[in-house]
Scaffold this active site. Structure first.
Site, mmCIF file in Angstrom:
data_model
loop_
_atom_site.group_PDB
_atom_site.id
_atom_site.type_symbol
_atom_site.label_atom_id
_atom_site.label_comp_id
_atom_site.label_asym_id
_atom_site.label_seq_id
_atom_site.Cartn_x
_atom_site.Cartn_y
_atom_site.Cartn_z
ATOM 1 N N HIS A 172 28.927 41.672 47.341
ATOM 2 C CA HIS A 172 29.745 42.197 46.258
ATOM 3 C C HIS A 172 31.039 42.828 46.776
ATOM 4 O O HIS A 172 31.848 43.339 46.004
ATOM 5 C CB HIS A 172 28.912 43.233 45.486
ATOM 6 C CG HIS A 172 29.401 43.541 44.117
ATOM 7 N ND1 HIS A 172 29.673 44.822 43.686
ATOM 8 C CD2 HIS A 172 29.678 42.741 43.060
ATOM 9 C CE1 HIS A 172 30.081 44.802 42.438
ATOM 10 N NE2 HIS A 172 30.100 43.547 42.026
ATOM 11 N N LYS A 174 34.829 43.585 48.337
ATOM 12 C CA LYS A 174 36.139 43.102 47.907
ATOM 13 C C LYS A 174 37.214 43.655 48.830
ATOM 14 O O LYS A 174 37.376 44.868 48.961
ATOM 15 C CB LYS A 174 36.410 43.545 46.462
ATOM 16 C CG LYS A 174 35.376 43.016 45.459
ATOM 17 C CD LYS A 174 35.432 43.760 44.151
ATOM 18 C CE LYS A 174 34.467 43.194 43.132
ATOM 19 N NZ LYS A 174 33.060 43.346 43.508
ATOM 20 N N ASP A 179 48.225 40.143 57.533
ATOM 21 C CA ASP A 179 48.817 40.421 58.848
ATOM 22 C C ASP A 179 48.181 41.616 59.548
ATOM 23 O O ASP A 179 48.772 42.204 60.462
ATOM 24 C CB ASP A 179 50.334 40.609 58.741
ATOM 25 C CG ASP A 179 51.072 39.293 58.526
ATOM 26 O OD1 ASP A 179 50.428 38.228 58.650
ATOM 27 O OD2 ASP A 179 52.280 39.323 58.227
ATOM 28 N N HIS A 410 35.304 48.265 34.290
ATOM 29 C CA HIS A 410 34.843 47.605 35.509
ATOM 30 C C HIS A 410 35.081 48.459 36.751
ATOM 31 O O HIS A 410 34.592 48.145 37.829
ATOM 32 C CB HIS A 410 35.536 46.243 35.674
ATOM 33 C CG HIS A 410 34.892 45.350 36.686
ATOM 34 N ND1 HIS A 410 35.369 45.208 37.974
ATOM 35 C CD2 HIS A 410 33.782 44.562 36.621
ATOM 36 C CE1 HIS A 410 34.600 44.364 38.642
ATOM 37 N NE2 HIS A 410 33.628 43.957 37.852
ATOM 38 N N LYS A 412 34.921 51.392 39.625
ATOM 39 C CA LYS A 412 33.797 52.028 40.320
ATOM 40 C C LYS A 412 34.378 53.115 41.215
ATOM 41 O O LYS A 412 34.819 52.843 42.335
ATOM 42 C CB LYS A 412 33.025 51.010 41.160
ATOM 43 C CG LYS A 412 32.604 49.745 40.387
ATOM 44 C CD LYS A 412 33.059 48.543 41.130
ATOM 45 C CE LYS A 412 32.841 47.212 40.454
ATOM 46 N NZ LYS A 412 32.355 47.095 39.160
ATOM 47 N N ASP A 417 33.979 67.453 44.047
ATOM 48 C CA ASP A 417 34.645 68.759 44.145
ATOM 49 C C ASP A 417 36.168 68.649 44.149
ATOM 50 O O ASP A 417 36.854 69.527 44.671
ATOM 51 C CB ASP A 417 34.182 69.511 45.404
ATOM 52 C CG ASP A 417 32.793 70.097 45.243
ATOM 53 O OD1 ASP A 417 32.309 70.182 44.093
ATOM 54 O OD2 ASP A 417 32.187 70.482 46.263
#
Length: 510
Positions: A172, A174, A179, A410, A412, A417
């Site tokens: 999952h 991403k 470069d 979508h 996450k 704190d």
């Protein structure tokens, strides 16, 4: 027919169907050593901004929430690439943005840039031929993580069920690195719905543009997946190639109604990235990713590295935890940990999808089955309204928002704190905790953390979300002085499907 005989017949049927698959159980790759990035225009651009860094803060970040920003950044990076583009995604859709990004990658390969693309198999959806066609280019290499040996129809799903402990482990992660000096990490996949371009559903999502020392860790993680024994060259999955490659050159750039044109050409890309770099903040940052292959693939009861890190950050919190997650499911062990935190006076607030904004009824059913437990354990819950004004703020196009086009969450993210922020691929659910591989960027910077917490809290306010409370043991939804006794803006059949799915033992797989 006796039961044992029936079982033997079924197993024989499975073996016949799956026996034709020709994929080896694993792949052995030649391990390439990590080397320092070669000098490039991007190296020069980043070096001009490193004079502002302190000795303690070795990475720079820029958070962005809109689809246009997300797509523009990736395109500018591709246009500026001189040596390498390394990409890792769970989903790459065959739609306007997916095809146009593929077209620009082809153009980069034509310039001599080495392009490596790592995709998970579960959402490939019979696009192996197109990917194999791209893979034929001498500068492009595509690998697929943990592929299902049988590629079509019923046989594919029987194969999946016959080896569920392995094939249920999905990648999952991403990342998008160019470069070796600039990277984009976060929650987005590649597809129109993640870039505010879809006419079916668009998502509130979040990425981070990163430069500095942490990019080396992102590259090391990519290399670990690229060279893992579950990483298969795409040409092993099909013996034919698509004719669509030639059509990629005809793909026009995506159009946004009230945004500027996307950056094209090296000069525009450099100007665009230079402006972005001037807005980046120097921070302490850490990139954490799970192992590509679990030490014990059959053990699905032990949290992985990303889950353990988030649990540690929660345990170290003293005042407040703010969460934003498309899918939200905690098990008994996690709920007990939450209870210990709330008993100490730590406020835990979580924003997730409502049934009306969730694109997956099954995932919502898992959350709905645990929702009352979360409230009883002291958590504060907020569910995104699909008609939130946040959509138009991001898309600048009301036609891309509800009720014309569905809108959901979508992103996450988490803030601890108001000092530490995390952004990545990790949903706060059991699949991310125990099954999928995930990646996280951890940012230690009070200004960034406060800004992210404020952004999530804006989404939690009653103009954008429903606030949940318990009333005599029953859940109530509140917004704008109104109260609902069942899921707002949903039908009885949707609620019934969710209730029925809660009866199935699938919570960990959602």
């Amino acid at each position: 027919m006796p039961v044992l005989q029936r079982i033997n017949v079924i197993m024989l049927f499975v073996l016949i169907l799956t026996g034709c698959s020709s994929l080896p159980e694993e792949i052995k790759h030649s391990i390439e050593p990590l080397i320092a990035p070669a000098p490039s225009a991007l190296t020069a651009l980043t070096e001009t901004h490193q004079t502002a860094q302190s000795q303690q803060e070795t990475s720079a970040v820029l958070l962005q929430d809109t689809g246009w920003d997300a797509l523009a950044q990736r395109l500018a990076l591709i246009e500026s690439a001189e040596h390498s583009i390394d990409i890792q995604y769970y989903i790459w859709n065959s739609d306007t943005s997916g095809h146009y990004l593929a077209k620009r990658l082809m153009a980069a390969a034509e310039r001599g840039v080495r392009v490596r693309v790592m995709l998970d198999d579960i959402n490939l959806n019979q696009r192996e031929q197109l990917l194999s066609a791209l893979d034929l280019h001498p500068q492009i290499e595509i690998r697929i993580f943990n592929p299902i040996p049988s590629r079509r129809g019923l046989t594919k799903w029987i194969t999946l069920l016959s080896d569920l402990p392995r094939l249920n482990r999905r990648m999952h992660n991403k990342s998008f690195t160019v470069d070796g000096v600039l990277s984009v990490v976060g929650g987005r996949n590649i597809g129109d719905e993640y870039f505010d371009l879809s006419n079916e559903i668009n998502f509130r999502d979040r990425d981070v543009l990163v430069m500095g020392a942490v990019v080396t860790d992102i590259q090391a993680s990519f290399a670990e997946y690229w060279d893992s024994r579950w990483s298969y060259p795409v040409d092993l999955l099909t013996d034919t190639v698509s004719q669509e490659q030639a059509r990629l050159g005809e793909m026009p750039a995506p159009q946004y109604k009230n945004y500027p044109a996307l950056p094209e050409g090296t000069k525009n890309a450099h100007r665009f990235l230079k402006d972005l770099m001037s807005k980046m903040t120097w921070v302490n940052a850490e990139f954490v990713a799970d192992r590509p292959i679990p030490i014990d693939v059959d053990n699905t009861k032990v949290p992985k590295a990303t889950a353990k890190l988030l649990a540690e950050l929660a345990q170290q919190s003293e005042q407040e935890i703010v969460l934003e997650s498309a899918y939200l499911i905690f098990d008994d062990r996690q709920l007990a940990a939450m209870q210990r935190l709330t008993n100490k006076g730590i406020q835990i607030k979580a924003l997730t999808n409502s049934m009306a904004s969730n694109d997956l009824v099954a995932n919502h059913s898992g959350y709905a089955g645990r929702r009352q437990d979360m409230l009883e354990h002291g958590m504060q819950l907020f569910e995104l309204q699909p008609t939130t004004a946040l959509c138009e703020q991001s898309t600048k196009d009301i036609s891309k928002c509800a009720p014309t086009t569905a809108y959901g969450l979508h992103a996450k993210s988490a803030v601890f704190d108001r000092k530490v922020a995390t952004i990545g691929s990790f949903n706060f659910n059991l699949r991310s905790t125990y099954l999928n591989t995930e990646s996280l960027l951890v940012i230690e910077h009070q200004g960034i953390a406060e800004s992210l917490a404020n952004d999530i809290e804006q989404a939690m306010n009653e103009d954008n979300s429903w606030r949940l409370e318990l009333h005599e043991g029953d859940i109530r939804w509140h917004s704008g002085g109104k109260t609902w006794q069942s899921e707002p803006e949903t039908g009885q059949w949707e609620r019934m499907k969710s209730s029925l799915l809660q009866l199935l033992p699938i919570e960990q797989h959602l």
